[in-house]
Design a protein around this motif. Structure first.
Motif, PDB file in Angstrom:
ATOM      1  N   TYR B 342       0.833  -1.214   0.000  1.00 20.77           N
ATOM      2  CA  TYR B 342       0.000   0.000   0.000  1.00 20.77           C
ATOM      3  C   TYR B 342       0.859   1.251   0.000  1.00 20.77           C
ATOM      4  O   TYR B 342       1.773   1.391   0.815  1.00 20.77           O
ATOM      5  N   ASP B 357      -3.558   0.570  -3.607  1.00 21.31           N
ATOM      6  CA  ASP B 357      -3.196  -0.843  -3.510  1.00 21.31           C
ATOM      7  C   ASP B 357      -2.404  -1.210  -4.766  1.00 21.31           C
ATOM      8  O   ASP B 357      -2.974  -1.300  -5.855  1.00 21.31           O
ATOM      9  N   GLU B 364      -7.383   2.147  -2.803  1.00 22.62           N
ATOM     10  CA  GLU B 364      -7.785   1.348  -1.651  1.00 22.62           C
ATOM     11  C   GLU B 364      -8.704   2.163  -0.747  1.00 22.62           C
ATOM     12  O   GLU B 364      -9.780   1.712  -0.381  1.00 22.62           O
TER      13      GLU B 364
END
Lengths: 542, 542
Positions: B342, B357, B364
């Protein structure tokens, strides 16, 4: 006004003024036009010159027309070139413009090109119109006609699309669309989507960036169901394989726009400005062609000036994945092979056919062909020696080039020239059908009327021309663009009424696909150009 | 000069003149400068203003400074703002510029911004230099020093990078680099690449777009081994996980360039111009941050003005795949979580931390934080309640925000604010180390010297500030940016000699990471800024 320089000399950034606009002060002493003449010349330039030379006049298919080079040529020489054309491929315009208009155009191109404005998603959305509400869409055709054999016909200079019934040869309706519609595409018959209404909706893109949605199930007078605008200048459009999205490509601004196929609401805009294959920045990086990859959730976007084929995955618009496939300049138009895996496109200034593998999203091959290939809708068939082949006409020479296009089963022939057929004149469109023994090529670019007005037909078996068909003999008319009907028994050829382009004096001439004899003439059309048979276009195998 | 309009009224294209350049004729009667003063003001603007306001002055972190708004404010008011700053976050410049220089800057921003030129791949290549031939690279370190505990230190206003030996605290060498180097990055310790020389090569990016390659195995006087230039204005650089490529991002031109990591030869340039999250075209779409995704063959390119995170797959440069992840404006700087999956980046104008992500190449989460988050190198650690967390300082408020960042094992805490720690002043950098009980935050943006010169330390367990450390008390100096040494036993803090920035009167103050007591002062540095410990940067866990 003082001339300023962007020179950060203390940092060693010895860099000159950007070309755009900043040199306008210099041009004050140069050729000028009144405001009214400037606007009119600008309009004429946009309509007739920008396609090849670009609004910023950096050149593409046509030459660079920036003031530096134009001032060197001078008023007199420019007027002559515009009036009479050149051997290099420039058309003559003395039949379209009068002397004063030509003189003003010559002056206009010696002045700094005005930079057109951008267009935001919000501006596009302000043009979105619903003519028929989604809830009012019919659940079955509202006419008794065989809509799968309809031809959607571009009436270029009328800003209309005609719907012609292939069974009766009657014009069903004329639909108001954007200016000089360039392409019309319908939903295609993709493996994921066997809905019974595939081919029902058609989408037009005008040269003015206007997008129209046509519903062939509607009553003729209600077939125009939605509209939007995605650019000031545009050329191509496509529908996603799942029928959810429509994508259109701009010449200016240089971008593509993904719209909701139901409402035409613009959802996403992506700039295509960028670097060409030599690493030079191109502000006017125009979208020449857009197609839907039959086997992938992807659009294929060809960016003319950068030589980049963009494979755009439309499965997630918020996290949009694009593969930029480096190929060659200037990309123009193309067509898929019968398997739907390979896209074959002309890079006309490089005299190449570029082949993209949409399965692996990569360049498959570049095939050397002759001067300025231009396949239009293209043609695929099977040759007795080379197996599956594709073919193209050329803008620069009277020649059809044919190459193997089945790398899986015929790797030794794939992407190599198989044979060539000489025609009488350079052409724009080639076409065939799986049931036909013949391939048809037009000769629109030839200067002599008798050639320009004839199309040529060659035999797939003997590879020889079997017939030259004089489609029209009327002065100021030309023959172009072939399309087969649904069962392949007829070939439809357009006749442009170029000189009388304000009136519906153009026609479509229908030939028997086997005997090659004339069957019918469909009159009452204004500059009929591209024609799209519903059944053939949703089942593209040729 | 006549005012011209791009109005294709006949086509209904009622569109105004593009802003760029075309309005220059109008500004002839407006405030002017002599050519020399214009160039000097332009240079000052580039060095001190363009970072926040943009060369085209459309605004980003700073306000729009286009002539229309500036002419309204007027000369007197503009001079005052430049001299004294504003509460909105504008710095005071009366300590850097004299009265005449401020007056000229005030005039300059009332004039039309000059559009800087483009830069082609060929132009970049003309700047590529080899100082040490590849065949002459040593096969082992040519000095007896512990190079894995070297600190590579940006000496911002000197246009140099200092190499400081972490063991002896001695300056090994000063290396000439581009102007105001912004970031230096080395090869990282990725799973695919456990070569013993990982961390040996370092790459600097100057604000002038100059890229330098440093070889830490060389003799100190030969450590600069190669050079190129990829933009006129640039900010960030990264090295691919396989060590093959270096990528750098331009502020102008708005593009990123992928270079051969061995020779620095520019291989590929990609424009970042495009549309922001509202669908408006941004010509100055600047690359704010570039990182290498530790687990993917991908670079992460953050485009400030468009709010787009580009995940660039570098495994095939000829068929380059980029996923454009829509997030928020204006993206600035970020850091990976300890898993390397991440990427957490500040969208400062939106007061958000954006999380991407990199495994699935998608957004994300977006975490709401306080005013103008700015993590710099960032900090990851483990909280007793929330588990793994990340934290950021803010440019706009004295506050550290802490959020959960382990969605796999702690989904209920992930990407939610865990807690906040109030500090005395707004800061720019946060840092910690896996072996440390503490998190350090600077307060560089606070206007009062005693706060600006102090850093604050809070306890990971108690979440409370345990110490405020006055790093310097000298007038005109400020404390910023912390970095741990290889084993985590020391914290190094920079002291900027902002007022005396032509001389090496800045320093680095070294603290014991456990006792928080001063251990050493490393003098002889000019505006030391970012510091990069070789071992820590090739094993980024915090």
């Amino acid at each position: 006004m003082k001339k300023v320089k962007y020179g950060l000399s203390a940092l060693g950034l010895a860099i000159g003024m950007a070309a755009t606009g900043m040199s306008m002060s210099v041009s004050a002493a140069k050729p000028t036009l009144s405001e009214a003449d400037f606007e009119k010349a600008q309009l004429h330039y946009f309509q007739r010159c920008a396609g090849c030379h670009g609004v910023l006049r950096k050149g593409a298919t046509g030459k660079n027309l920036e003031p530096k080079a134009m001032l060197k040529k001078g008023q007199k020489r420019l007027e002559k070139i515009i009036a009479l054309g050149t051997e290099g491929g420039m058309n003559n315009f003395d039949d379209l413009f009068n002397k004063q208009e030509i003189a003003n155009l010559a002056t206009f191109i010696q002045m700094t090109p005005p930079v057109p404005p951008e267009m935001s998603l919000e501006q596009m959305r302000s043009h979105t119109k619903e003519y028929v509400a989604l809830k009012d869409y019919p659940t079955k055709p509202l006419h008794g006609l065989n809509w799968k054999n309809f031809f959607v016909v571009i009436e270029r200079d009328a800003g209309k699309a005609a719907i012609v019934d292939g069974d009766t040869k009657k014009i069903v309706t004329h639909i108001n669309t954007g200016y000089a519609v360039h392409v019309i595409k319908g939903t295609e018959h993709h493996k994921k989507d066997h809905a019974k209404d595939v081919g029902r909706f058609w989408y037009t893109i005008g040269r003015d960036g206007k997008v129209n949605k046509i519903d062939l199930w509607q009553k003729p007078e209600k077939m125009l169901v939605a509209e939007t605008k995605m650019a000031y200048d545009a050329r191509d459009i496509a529908v996603s394989g799942d029928g959810k999205y429509v994508i259109a490509g701009g010449y200016w601004p240089a971008h593509f726009v993904i719209m909701d196929a139901e409402t035409l609401n613009p959802l996403k805009v992506v700039s295509t400005r960028g670097y060409n294959t030599k690493g030079e920045f191109i502000n006017e990086a125009r979208v020449a062609a857009i197609y839907t990859a039959p086997n992938e959730s992807a659009f294929i976007v060809a960016v003319k000036e950068t030589g980049k084929m963009l494979q755009v995955d439309y499965s997630d618009l918020d996290n949009l994945t694009i593969t930029a496939i480096e190929s060659a300049e200037f990309l123009h138009d193309g067509f898929f092979d019968p398997s739907g895996r390979y896209f074959q496109i002309a890079a006309n200034a490089s005299n190449k056919m570029v082949v993209v593998d949409t399965k692996d999203a990569k360049l498959e091959k570049m095939i050397e062909v002759d001067s300025l290939p231009h396949p239009g809708p293209g043609a695929n068939w099977v040759d007795k020696e080379c197996g599956p082949v594709g073919g193209t006409t050329h803008l620069g020479v009277g020649l059809v080039s044919v190459w193997g296009n089945d790398p899986i089963n015929r790797p030794e022939q794939a992407w190599k020239l198989c044979y060539e057929v000489e025609t009488d004149g350079a052409g724009v469109f080639i076409r065939t059908h799986e049931t036909s023994d013949y391939v048809w090529a037009d000769q629109l670019k030839h200067p002599e009327p008798e050639v320009q007005q004839s199309v040529q037909v060659f035999d797939k078996k003997t590879r020889e021309i079997v017939k030259t068909i004089r489609v029209t003999e009327e002065p100021g008319k030309a023959a172009l663009h072939m399309e087969f009907n649904a069962d392949g028994s007829e070939v439809w050829v357009s006749v442009w009424n170029r000189k009388d382009n304000k009136n519906p004096t153009g026609e479509i001439v229908v030939y028997d696909a086997k005997t090659l004899k004339e069957k019918a003439r469909i009159k009452g059309l204004t500059t009929p150009t591209g024609k799209f048979n519903v059944y053939n276009r949703i089942n593209h195998k040729t």
